[in-house]
Design a protein around this motif. Sequence first.
Motif, mmCIF file in Angstrom:
data_model
loop_
_atom_site.group_PDB
_atom_site.id
_atom_site.type_symbol
_atom_site.label_atom_id
_atom_site.label_comp_id
_atom_site.label_asym_id
_atom_site.label_seq_id
_atom_site.Cartn_x
_atom_site.Cartn_y
_atom_site.Cartn_z
ATOM 1 N N ASN A 237 0.960 -1.281 -0.009
ATOM 2 C CA ASN A 237 -0.117 -0.044 -0.017
ATOM 3 C C ASN A 237 0.884 1.270 -0.078
ATOM 4 N N GLU B 155 -6.565 -2.699 6.083
ATOM 5 C CA GLU B 155 -5.725 -2.527 4.927
ATOM 6 C C GLU B 155 -6.435 -2.884 3.686
ATOM 7 N N LYS C 288 -8.218 0.572 2.854
ATOM 8 C CA LYS C 288 -6.962 1.467 2.457
ATOM 9 C C LYS C 288 -6.739 1.132 0.973
ATOM 10 N N ARG D 108 -9.480 2.462 -1.274
ATOM 11 C CA ARG D 108 -9.515 3.989 -1.284
ATOM 12 C C ARG D 108 -8.343 4.262 -2.326
ATOM 13 N N SER E 25 -14.649 1.008 -0.103
ATOM 14 C CA SER E 25 -14.192 1.382 1.130
ATOM 15 C C SER E 25 -14.819 1.858 2.363
ATOM 16 N N TYR F 211 -14.901 0.874 6.208
ATOM 17 C CA TYR F 211 -14.812 1.626 7.372
ATOM 18 C C TYR F 211 -16.073 1.634 8.272
ATOM 19 N N GLY G 38 -11.514 6.887 8.759
ATOM 20 C CA GLY G 38 -11.457 6.438 7.187
ATOM 21 C C GLY G 38 -12.830 6.919 6.758
#
Length: 510
Positions: free
Chosen positions: A83, A117, A120, A123, A145, A149, A157
């Motif tokens: 990431n 993760e 993320k 996103r 995403s 969250y 997030g």
Amino acid sequence: MYSQNEAARDSYRRFSDSLFYQYKTELDSSLKSNDRELIVEAYVNLASFYKKSQIYTEAVANYTQALKQNNNENNVVLVQIKNSLGEVYIELGNYAKAIEYLSTALHISTREKLLNEKAKSLRLIGSCKEKMGNLNDALNFQQQSFAIYGKQNDLLGQAIVNENIGSIYEDLELYDKAYVHFEKAYQYFKSSNNEAQINALNNLADISRKTKRYDASIATTLEVLDLALKYNNAHQIESAYKDLSKAYAFKNDFEKAHTYLLKYQNLVEKQFYSQNFNQLNALQTIFDTREKQSQIDLLEQQNKASRARLMAIIILAITVLGAGLVSFIYLKRKRQIINKLQAYKQRVLEAELENKAVKEQNLKNEIQLKTATLSKYSLSISQKNKLIEEVSGSLQKMSTRKRMDLPIKINELALQLNQHLEQDNEWEQFMDLFEDIHPHFSKKLSDIALQKLTATELRLCLLLRLDLSSKEISSVLRITPDSVRVARYRLRKKLPIETQEELVNFMLKL
């Protein structure tokens, strides 16, 4: 005595040097202990330092080393590193490469049920898709995403994703929806006293301006400016000055527009030199560290050679004292072996010295390239400043003359700006800088083209090589997005490109 700027730079350099040496020492210590977990952590810390300093090549190199040391043993760390690599390539504008790492991270996090993760990764992929102009795909990834969250009850997030979704709706010109998502993000950041509230509030001001609610836009932007000054966020201060200049210009209050435009331009100049100073300072620290390490390695090699010679002399003395004629013959052979060994060691030392010299020269060349880039962009800024001064003078005259025919004078200023924009001087500088970074690209392109390319088509090729979207290209070439699509279609006919192959990928391979 130091000025405040010099004192700040000196303080930053000491802090940067201290942090770099700390991470470098931790890496050396972990390598000696052969503790893989500590080694991975040390490489990640160094990579994060380089990333923050915007030295992205070194950041990628250290993240790659961390991946090798991790060796797929810790999936959480593996996903985090991939990431992070995706974020670096986003900063570099290489969205295809970023998606490659982020997709791998998404696959592993889905398999191992690493929800944070995974959110993320989704996103960041959404951000890449938005930059590439695939807005529907971008919206889909951001919504996935956001859902994760939400299940994790991760309000931070969700706030970040809300801001991203608002940006996509803004690109789609769905300003009401964009405003709703920006407002949600702003309310969370404000309640948690998070500095990110500045950017969210700035987005709300942009929406007000784009929907022609100029008074509301100015009021909100002034709030942004107050917050940015409170947090000492130079980037947001710069953005606030720019947005205030635009809003007052739309209200035909050219005096205030001019005032904020000058503040914006002055701050841009300061930020430009400050950012590049920090980057060059970090590069100098790295260069100094490697140079010192080279000297240490050389001294160690010399000490080893000296110890070897001393041992040989002691052995020789003992052999001479304790032997007769037979020992003399043995000694002669021994000396021959020692001489060959020393010659071999000397050749090894010379080879290592040559290798270190090459590395040092590469580092110097990198610094020179940065310096050359700074010089070229400084010239560009100087030319822009000259244009701004001319427009500024005209605006000031307009503000003092009551009987002037304002529409006619504004048209004259627009024509003057267009004349400056149509000059090829900036394109020549752009071509020179592009040739420095991608040498021989234009020649390769001309050699393989089926028909001779026009100057406009060549410029289009250079912008495609930089992986710009059609929207960005239309802004640079000052034509409509539809004209860009037509130009791309005509360009394909002049190139030996397969039907299914993307034009951007073809340029990236050259």
